[in-house]
Scaffold this motif. Structure first.
Motif, PDB file in Angstrom:
ATOM      1  N   SER A 333       0.680  -1.604   0.217  1.00  0.00           N
ATOM      2  CA  SER A 333      -0.032  -0.492   0.025  1.00  0.00           C
ATOM      3  C   SER A 333       0.735   1.764  -0.205  1.00  0.00           C
ATOM      4  O   SER A 333       0.287   2.683  -0.193  1.00  0.00           O
ATOM      5  N   ARG A 334       2.383   1.529   0.486  1.00  0.00           N
ATOM      6  CA  ARG A 334       2.766   2.563   0.388  1.00  0.00           C
ATOM      7  C   ARG A 334       3.578   2.660  -0.898  1.00  0.00           C
ATOM      8  O   ARG A 334       4.595   3.423  -0.678  1.00  0.00           O
ATOM      9  N   THR A 335       2.809   1.869  -1.925  1.00  0.00           N
ATOM     10  CA  THR A 335       4.108   2.068  -3.489  1.00  0.00           C
ATOM     11  C   THR A 335       3.489   3.177  -3.466  1.00  0.00           C
ATOM     12  O   THR A 335       4.786   3.807  -4.866  1.00  0.00           O
ATOM     13  N   VAL A 336       2.581   4.213  -3.113  1.00  0.00           N
ATOM     14  CA  VAL A 336       1.767   4.999  -4.343  1.00  0.00           C
ATOM     15  C   VAL A 336       3.136   6.439  -3.958  1.00  0.00           C
ATOM     16  O   VAL A 336       2.824   7.431  -4.197  1.00  0.00           O
ATOM     17  N   GLU A 337       3.907   5.882  -2.346  1.00  0.00           N
ATOM     18  CA  GLU A 337       4.585   6.713  -2.246  1.00  0.00           C
ATOM     19  C   GLU A 337       6.058   7.403  -2.817  1.00  0.00           C
ATOM     20  O   GLU A 337       6.593   8.303  -3.124  1.00  0.00           O
ATOM     21  N   GLU A 338       6.155   6.283  -3.737  1.00  0.00           N
ATOM     22  CA  GLU A 338       7.792   6.382  -4.864  1.00  0.00           C
ATOM     23  C   GLU A 338       7.221   6.758  -5.805  1.00  0.00           C
ATOM     24  O   GLU A 338       8.320   8.249  -5.908  1.00  0.00           O
ATOM     25  N   TYR A 339       6.287   7.557  -6.184  1.00  0.00           N
ATOM     26  CA  TYR A 339       6.372   9.011  -6.986  1.00  0.00           C
ATOM     27  C   TYR A 339       5.964  10.037  -5.809  1.00  0.00           C
ATOM     28  O   TYR A 339       6.928  10.816  -6.804  1.00  0.00           O
ATOM     29  N   ASN A 340       5.640  10.111  -5.268  1.00  0.00           N
ATOM     30  CA  ASN A 340       4.974  11.067  -4.266  1.00  0.00           C
ATOM     31  C   ASN A 340       6.378  12.323  -4.254  1.00  0.00           C
ATOM     32  O   ASN A 340       6.556  12.538  -3.972  1.00  0.00           O
ATOM     33  N   LEU A 341       7.526  10.746  -4.050  1.00  0.00           N
ATOM     34  CA  LEU A 341       8.057  11.642  -3.103  1.00  0.00           C
ATOM     35  C   LEU A 341       9.690  11.742  -4.299  1.00  0.00           C
ATOM     36  O   LEU A 341       9.785  13.109  -4.620  1.00  0.00           O
ATOM     37  N   ILE A 342       9.264  11.586  -5.414  1.00  0.00           N
ATOM     38  CA  ILE A 342      10.298  12.045  -6.633  1.00  0.00           C
ATOM     39  C   ILE A 342       9.254  13.902  -6.795  1.00  0.00           C
ATOM     40  O   ILE A 342       9.882  14.419  -7.588  1.00  0.00           O
ATOM     41  N   GLN A 343       8.077  13.373  -6.869  1.00  0.00           N
ATOM     42  CA  GLN A 343       7.803  14.975  -7.459  1.00  0.00           C
ATOM     43  C   GLN A 343       7.602  15.755  -6.317  1.00  0.00           C
ATOM     44  O   GLN A 343       8.347  17.240  -6.584  1.00  0.00           O
ATOM     45  N   ASN A 344       8.140  15.433  -5.363  1.00  0.00           N
ATOM     46  CA  ASN A 344       8.635  16.085  -3.354  1.00  0.00           C
ATOM     47  C   ASN A 344       9.636  17.189  -3.804  1.00  0.00           C
ATOM     48  O   ASN A 344      10.489  17.177  -3.714  1.00  0.00           O
ATOM     49  N   SER A 345      10.386  16.329  -4.925  1.00  0.00           N
ATOM     50  CA  SER A 345      12.182  16.529  -4.837  1.00  0.00           C
ATOM     51  C   SER A 345      12.232  18.057  -5.935  1.00  0.00           C
ATOM     52  O   SER A 345      13.365  18.318  -6.210  1.00  0.00           O
ATOM     53  N   LEU A 346      11.179  17.785  -6.452  1.00  0.00           N
ATOM     54  CA  LEU A 346      11.319  18.940  -7.527  1.00  0.00           C
ATOM     55  C   LEU A 346      10.961  20.643  -7.761  1.00  0.00           C
ATOM     56  O   LEU A 346      10.386  20.487  -7.121  1.00  0.00           O
TER      57      LEU A 346
END
Length: 387
Positions: A333-346
């Motif tokens: 269920s934490r898979t959604v965090e993977e893409y969110n972390l990318i966007q947070n770093s931009l």
């Protein structure tokens, strides 16, 4: 000018999904004409109908794609059972598609066929290859990538991932223009003033001592340090069988770089062998690894940061992501965090899409030859030189 457009729908109905995707793309294109495209689709869609509608909307498009284990984009973030289309527009780049069929019967012929189609009208040197090959046949993905490296030449980095079927391991599909295939390799070649960089990270860290593979046949390791391969794992994991949570780190010959090989879950206690999701070279230096979910998630951010640090221009136009289906299984269920972390770093949102694969393809170093990876997150940034 290099421009990309993204359409992403999580509507389970194929007709509604592709209508929504095409509408989003048309809005983003603002009248621009797409030259090429990349389609990523969950396994249960009507792929043939979807392909026909895309080609009807953009008759001259150079289109490839494949089925996935999960999708992500700058439109909807991470999704399962969804449909993503990325379109590429440029009046200076040349982007051409090709398909090689029946790779399990004749890999050499399939690769030559794909390259011949994609290079037929290219007038400039190839800069980059994106491929989404079949991942469920008997053909070795490592041998496929190695041979594609040889045919395209060492100066052409290859990126992509093996198509998937949501962990069913029955049949995946590959797309080329308006046709749906299985047991195939579609490729998309870029030439002209393309700028790109990439990053890769896994989140797994080595534990224990290193070993050397002393007996192996393709993806089945029989001995490490002249002892049964299972003993190498049992030394650190007790009697638990090897699993994808504890992949092997395999070092390249220079010992500067490494890649992961995940156990498939199949082993033979009688001879002590372990089967992996990818070939391992004889005499390779290896080490068992471990990771927490937090470390796995942070790897996506590290991958993006590495790609940004090496990007040769000012600002990329778009990004592509290739992440492993095993990562998605472990993250749950934490898979959604993977893409969110990318966007947070931009500092700004990039036009982006990607998918969860049955194995990833990328060089270990910038502009290097490409390798087949397991359990790795790969970022590819794309842009165009200023005129």
């Amino acid at each position: 000018m290099f421009k990309t457009a993204i359409g992403h729908s999580n509507d389970p109905d194929s007709e509604s999904a592709i209508e929504e995707v095409l509408y989003q793309c048309d809005q983003a294109l603002s009248g621009a004409k797409p030259q090429a495209g990349l389609l990523l689709a969950a396994i249960d869609f009507d792929h043939a109908d979807i392909m026909q509608k895309i080609v009807a909307a953009y008759p001259e498009i150079e289109l490839i794609g494949g089925t996935t284990d999960g999708e992500m984009s700058s439109v909807l973030g991470f999704q399962q059972d969804s449909l993503v289309l990325m379109l590429f527009c440029s009046d200076r780049l040349q982007i051409r598609a090709g398909i090689g069929r029946n790779i399990s019967e004749d890999l050499e012929k399939a690769l030559e066929e794909a390259i011949a189609q994609a290079t037929q009208n290219l007038t400039e040197p190839i800069k980059l290859c994106i491929t989404l090959p079949e991942g469920l046949t008997s053909i070795s993905a490592v041998k496929l990538v190695d041979r594609l490296n040889q045919l395209l030449g060492k100066k052409v980095p290859i990126f992509g991932g093996l198509t998937a079927d949501q962990w069913r391991f029955k049949q995946s599909y590959q797309f080329y223009k308006n046709q749906v295939y299985s047991d195939a390799i579609p490729i998309l070649l870029f030439s002209g003033p393309l700028l790109f960089s990439h990053g890769l990270a896994s989140g797994w860290n080595p534990i224990g001592k290193i070993g050397q593979v002393t007996q192996v046949k393709d993806n089945i390791v029989y001995q490490i340090d002249n002892q049964p391969a299972l003993d190498f794992y049992y030394r650190y994991l007790g009697e638990r069988p090897p699993s994808s949570e504890y992949p092997l780190m395999v070092f390249d010959p220079t010992r500067q770089y490494s890649y992961l090989r995940a156990p498939s879950g199949s082993c033979d206690p009688t001879v002590g062998s372990i089967t992996f999701f990818g070939d391992i070279p004889e005499q390779a230096i290896v080490q068992i690894t471990e990771a927490t979910r937090d470390h796995i998630l942070s790897a996506s951010q590290a991958s993006m940061q590495e790609a940004i640090a090496h990007y040769p221009g000012k600002t990329p136009s778009s990004s592509l992501f290739f992440s492993c289906a095993s990562r998605r299984q472990i993250l749950g269920s934490r898979t959604v965090e993977e893409y969110n972390l990318i966007q947070n770093s931009l500092t700004q949102t990039l036009s982006a899409c990607g998918f969860y694969t049955n194995g990833e393809i990328a060089p270990l170093e910038q502009q290097g030859i490409s390798y087949f990876h397991n359990e790795t997150f790969i970022t590819l940034l794309l842009g165009e030189e200023q005129a």
